[in-house]
Design a protein around this motif. Sequence first.
Motif, PDB file in Angstrom:
ATOM      1  N   SER A  85    -134.397  33.518 -45.694  1.00 20.50           N
ATOM      2  CA  SER A  85    -134.008  34.004 -44.367  1.00 20.50           C
ATOM      3  C   SER A  85    -132.670  33.397 -43.956  1.00 20.50           C
ATOM      4  O   SER A  85    -131.784  34.094 -43.429  1.00 20.50           O
ATOM      5  CB  SER A  85    -135.085  33.648 -43.331  1.00 20.50           C
ATOM      6  OG  SER A  85    -136.303  34.301 -43.617  1.00 20.50           O
ATOM      7  N   ASP A  86    -132.516  32.100 -44.203  1.00 19.72           N
ATOM      8  CA  ASP A  86    -131.255  31.431 -43.888  1.00 19.72           C
ATOM      9  C   ASP A  86    -130.123  31.963 -44.754  1.00 19.72           C
ATOM     10  O   ASP A  86    -128.988  32.142 -44.295  1.00 19.72           O
ATOM     11  CB  ASP A  86    -131.392  29.918 -44.078  1.00 19.72           C
ATOM     12  CG  ASP A  86    -132.313  29.274 -43.048  1.00 19.72           C
ATOM     13  OD1 ASP A  86    -132.591  29.918 -42.015  1.00 19.72           O
ATOM     14  OD2 ASP A  86    -132.755  28.140 -43.288  1.00 19.72           O
ATOM     15  N   PHE A  87    -130.438  32.228 -46.017  1.00 17.10           N
ATOM     16  CA  PHE A  87    -129.437  32.772 -46.938  1.00 17.10           C
ATOM     17  C   PHE A  87    -128.935  34.120 -46.432  1.00 17.10           C
ATOM     18  O   PHE A  87    -127.724  34.388 -46.406  1.00 17.10           O
ATOM     19  CB  PHE A  87    -130.066  32.905 -48.320  1.00 17.10           C
ATOM     20  CG  PHE A  87    -129.108  33.318 -49.408  1.00 17.10           C
ATOM     21  CD1 PHE A  87    -128.291  32.395 -50.022  1.00 17.10           C
ATOM     22  CD2 PHE A  87    -129.056  34.637 -49.839  1.00 17.10           C
ATOM     23  CE1 PHE A  87    -127.411  32.770 -51.049  1.00 17.10           C
ATOM     24  CE2 PHE A  87    -128.196  35.024 -50.844  1.00 17.10           C
ATOM     25  CZ  PHE A  87    -127.368  34.088 -51.456  1.00 17.10           C
ATOM     26  N   ALA A  88    -129.870  34.984 -46.007  1.00 14.78           N
ATOM     27  CA  ALA A  88    -129.489  36.298 -45.487  1.00 14.78           C
ATOM     28  C   ALA A  88    -128.632  36.170 -44.238  1.00 14.78           C
ATOM     29  O   ALA A  88    -127.609  36.856 -44.089  1.00 14.78           O
ATOM     30  CB  ALA A  88    -130.744  37.125 -45.187  1.00 14.78           C
ATOM     31  N   ALA A  89    -129.036  35.274 -43.334  1.00 11.39           N
ATOM     32  CA  ALA A  89    -128.270  35.090 -42.099  1.00 11.39           C
ATOM     33  C   ALA A  89    -126.855  34.624 -42.392  1.00 11.39           C
ATOM     34  O   ALA A  89    -125.910  34.974 -41.670  1.00 11.39           O
ATOM     35  CB  ALA A  89    -128.983  34.085 -41.198  1.00 11.39           C
ATOM     36  N   GLY A  90    -126.680  33.840 -43.458  1.00 13.62           N
ATOM     37  CA  GLY A  90    -125.363  33.345 -43.815  1.00 13.62           C
ATOM     38  C   GLY A  90    -124.450  34.390 -44.408  1.00 13.62           C
ATOM     39  O   GLY A  90    -123.266  34.132 -44.634  1.00 13.62           O
ATOM     40  N   LEU A  91    -124.983  35.576 -44.661  1.00  7.78           N
ATOM     41  CA  LEU A  91    -124.178  36.637 -45.257  1.00  7.78           C
ATOM     42  C   LEU A  91    -123.602  37.579 -44.214  1.00  7.78           C
ATOM     43  O   LEU A  91    -123.069  38.629 -44.556  1.00  7.78           O
ATOM     44  CB  LEU A  91    -125.022  37.436 -46.266  1.00  7.78           C
ATOM     45  CG  LEU A  91    -125.558  36.627 -47.448  1.00  7.78           C
ATOM     46  CD1 LEU A  91    -126.382  37.517 -48.371  1.00  7.78           C
ATOM     47  CD2 LEU A  91    -124.437  35.960 -48.210  1.00  7.78           C
ATOM     48  N   GLY A  92    -123.694  37.238 -42.940  1.00  8.39           N
ATOM     49  CA  GLY A  92    -123.102  38.053 -41.892  1.00  8.39           C
ATOM     50  C   GLY A  92    -121.603  37.865 -41.857  1.00  8.39           C
ATOM     51  O   GLY A  92    -121.049  36.938 -42.428  1.00  8.39           O
ATOM     52  N   GLY A  93    -120.893  38.753 -41.156  1.00  7.95           N
ATOM     53  CA  GLY A  93    -119.449  38.622 -41.019  1.00  7.95           C
ATOM     54  C   GLY A  93    -118.714  39.457 -42.037  1.00  7.95           C
ATOM     55  O   GLY A  93    -119.283  40.256 -42.765  1.00  7.95           O
ATOM     56  N   ALA A  94    -117.404  39.246 -42.095  1.00  7.74           N
ATOM     57  CA  ALA A  94    -116.560  40.037 -42.979  1.00  7.74           C
ATOM     58  C   ALA A  94    -116.741  39.625 -44.420  1.00  7.74           C
ATOM     59  O   ALA A  94    -117.180  38.515 -44.723  1.00  7.74           O
ATOM     60  CB  ALA A  94    -115.089  39.883 -42.573  1.00  7.74           C
ATOM     61  N   HIS A  95    -116.377  40.532 -45.332  1.00 12.24           N
ATOM     62  CA  HIS A  95    -116.460  40.228 -46.747  1.00 12.24           C
ATOM     63  C   HIS A  95    -115.509  39.102 -47.102  1.00 12.24           C
ATOM     64  O   HIS A  95    -114.446  38.948 -46.513  1.00 12.24           O
ATOM     65  CB  HIS A  95    -116.129  41.489 -47.560  1.00 12.24           C
ATOM     66  CG  HIS A  95    -116.347  41.323 -49.025  1.00 12.24           C
ATOM     67  ND1 HIS A  95    -115.379  40.845 -49.869  1.00 12.24           N
ATOM     68  CD2 HIS A  95    -117.440  41.549 -49.797  1.00 12.24           C
ATOM     69  CE1 HIS A  95    -115.853  40.810 -51.104  1.00 12.24           C
ATOM     70  NE2 HIS A  95    -117.097  41.233 -51.088  1.00 12.24           N
ATOM     71  N   ALA A  96    -115.888  38.317 -48.080  1.00 15.86           N
ATOM     72  CA  ALA A  96    -115.104  37.137 -48.443  1.00 15.86           C
ATOM     73  C   ALA A  96    -113.683  37.469 -48.866  1.00 15.86           C
ATOM     74  O   ALA A  96    -112.779  36.676 -48.695  1.00 15.86           O
ATOM     75  CB  ALA A  96    -115.802  36.378 -49.582  1.00 15.86           C
ATOM     76  N   VAL A 123    -139.524  31.650 -48.027  1.00 15.22           N
ATOM     77  CA  VAL A 123    -139.217  32.582 -46.939  1.00 15.22           C
ATOM     78  C   VAL A 123    -138.144  32.001 -46.026  1.00 15.22           C
ATOM     79  O   VAL A 123    -137.190  32.692 -45.640  1.00 15.22           O
ATOM     80  CB  VAL A 123    -140.494  32.919 -46.144  1.00 15.22           C
ATOM     81  CG1 VAL A 123    -140.148  33.735 -44.903  1.00 15.22           C
ATOM     82  CG2 VAL A 123    -141.484  33.686 -47.011  1.00 15.22           C
ATOM     83  N   LYS A 124    -138.259  30.735 -45.695  1.00 18.34           N
ATOM     84  CA  LYS A 124    -137.284  30.095 -44.811  1.00 18.34           C
ATOM     85  C   LYS A 124    -135.900  30.033 -45.457  1.00 18.34           C
ATOM     86  O   LYS A 124    -134.887  30.387 -44.840  1.00 18.34           O
ATOM     87  CB  LYS A 124    -137.736  28.694 -44.436  1.00 18.34           C
ATOM     88  CG  LYS A 124    -136.772  27.961 -43.497  1.00 18.34           C
ATOM     89  CD  LYS A 124    -137.233  26.568 -43.182  1.00 18.34           C
ATOM     90  CE  LYS A 124    -136.311  25.913 -42.137  1.00 18.34           C
ATOM     91  NZ  LYS A 124    -134.884  25.916 -42.568  1.00 18.34           N
ATOM     92  N   VAL A 125    -135.855  29.597 -46.720  1.00 24.90           N
ATOM     93  CA  VAL A 125    -134.571  29.470 -47.407  1.00 24.90           C
ATOM     94  C   VAL A 125    -133.887  30.829 -47.535  1.00 24.90           C
ATOM     95  O   VAL A 125    -132.685  30.966 -47.282  1.00 24.90           O
ATOM     96  CB  VAL A 125    -134.770  28.825 -48.793  1.00 24.90           C
ATOM     97  CG1 VAL A 125    -133.485  28.895 -49.614  1.00 24.90           C
ATOM     98  CG2 VAL A 125    -135.213  27.374 -48.643  1.00 24.90           C
ATOM     99  N   PRO A 169    -131.548  27.371 -57.641  1.00 30.30           N
ATOM    100  CA  PRO A 169    -132.908  27.726 -58.075  1.00 30.30           C
ATOM    101  C   PRO A 169    -133.905  27.526 -56.937  1.00 30.30           C
ATOM    102  O   PRO A 169    -133.880  26.511 -56.247  1.00 30.30           O
ATOM    103  CB  PRO A 169    -133.182  26.748 -59.217  1.00 30.30           C
ATOM    104  CG  PRO A 169    -131.843  26.210 -59.609  1.00 30.30           C
ATOM    105  CD  PRO A 169    -131.023  26.215 -58.368  1.00 30.30           C
ATOM    106  N   LEU A 170    -134.745  28.507 -56.735  1.00 22.98           N
ATOM    107  CA  LEU A 170    -135.758  28.439 -55.678  1.00 22.98           C
ATOM    108  C   LEU A 170    -137.114  28.693 -56.316  1.00 22.98           C
ATOM    109  O   LEU A 170    -137.459  29.825 -56.643  1.00 22.98           O
ATOM    110  CB  LEU A 170    -135.459  29.479 -54.596  1.00 22.98           C
ATOM    111  CG  LEU A 170    -136.387  29.516 -53.388  1.00 22.98           C
ATOM    112  CD1 LEU A 170    -136.367  28.180 -52.654  1.00 22.98           C
ATOM    113  CD2 LEU A 170    -135.975  30.636 -52.441  1.00 22.98           C
ATOM    114  N   ARG A 171    -137.877  27.647 -56.513  1.00 20.59           N
ATOM    115  CA  ARG A 171    -139.162  27.783 -57.183  1.00 20.59           C
ATOM    116  C   ARG A 171    -140.223  28.296 -56.212  1.00 20.59           C
ATOM    117  O   ARG A 171    -140.317  27.842 -55.063  1.00 20.59           O
ATOM    118  CB  ARG A 171    -139.602  26.437 -57.764  1.00 20.59           C
ATOM    119  CG  ARG A 171    -140.922  26.521 -58.491  1.00 20.59           C
ATOM    120  CD  ARG A 171    -141.180  25.311 -59.346  1.00 20.59           C
ATOM    121  NE  ARG A 171    -142.496  25.363 -59.963  1.00 20.59           N
ATOM    122  CZ  ARG A 171    -142.909  24.520 -60.892  1.00 20.59           C
ATOM    123  NH1 ARG A 171    -142.100  23.567 -61.324  1.00 20.59           N
ATOM    124  NH2 ARG A 171    -144.112  24.614 -61.411  1.00 20.59           N
TER     125      ARG A 171
END
Length: 363
Positions: free
Chosen positions: A68-79, A64-66, A223-225
Amino acid sequence: MSSSTAVPGQSPIAETAPLSLCALEPRVPADRLVAEMVPPPRFDSVRFDTYVPDPNQPSQTEAVKVLSDFAAGLGGAHASGSGKRKWFSRKPAAPSAPLGVYLDGGYGVGKTHLLASLWHATPAAPSLKAFGTFVELTNLVGALGFQQTVQTLSGHRLLCIDEFELDDPGDTVLVSSLLSRLVEAGVALAATSNTLPGKLGEGRFAAADFLREIQGLSAHFRPLRIDGEDYRHRGLPEAPPPYSEEQVTRAAYATEGASLDDFPSLLDHLARVHPSRYGALTDGLRAVCLTEVQPVPDQSTALRLVVLADRLYDREVPVLASGLPFDRLFSEEMLNGGYRKKYFRAISRLTALARDAKGLVAQ
């Protein structure tokens, strides 16, 4: 329309005649396939805070933590546009962080819940993120063509692929090529997967198998087990006993928006409708009523039934049936073969929908 209908063994009743799935042959435009790449209705309301980790499995809390952080890192303009977010500040060949995450866990540990939660948590408009099963993604390529699919999805922030299937080498190569192009365009990826045919003794297959199959994409996935009780230790769920044909028929006529078909005819009809249209086949359905349920005759028919079961489960459509219970649909050979996990999933989901249908029968 309403009519006075005679039900075997009962006095005529004035009810709405049920639908027949066998009479439906939906046509689904390509733009609908794209627009419907969102978490299914069953997962509309799931979020990270509605996922309840097993206190004995710390990897679930960590997931859940990983994520959540992954989602937060997807903010901003498209690459690929101006104002690149930090997440995509490096070239795809050597990213500072993986552009993808693979959820590696057994049956029933909540991978789809977490994948849908990631989609919901990603700070982007729904039109800029896509969610679908592997089968739905290959259907999209079939409808749009490879290049148009790349063009359509390249502007997305996130693509979530549930149940990445590795039992068809051709489709695996196709989707791997598609994902490579999307990664180049800066699209983040997340995936769960099914068990490889060669891993039948396992409830999950290792992340290394997934990464090897997608070859050049492995550097882009973390990979996220997610540990938890494996489905093979649970055994098959006990299906509720089937109802009589009379009870199923009466319930179909008494339930607005219900369908009524005999099971063999429905299986024949599924062979004439492309699986990409099974979702549209269930549009507006409030319940599915089936008579004469019997063992599925062959593997091709069984795999089509699996897809229908998934679509009904996603849409939370209860299933009322007469004949054999759902845990006797598939032969021992099927349950021990290369599609074992798909059949277990179908039994589990149809059983859950059969339990949901109990309220349709007059007590």
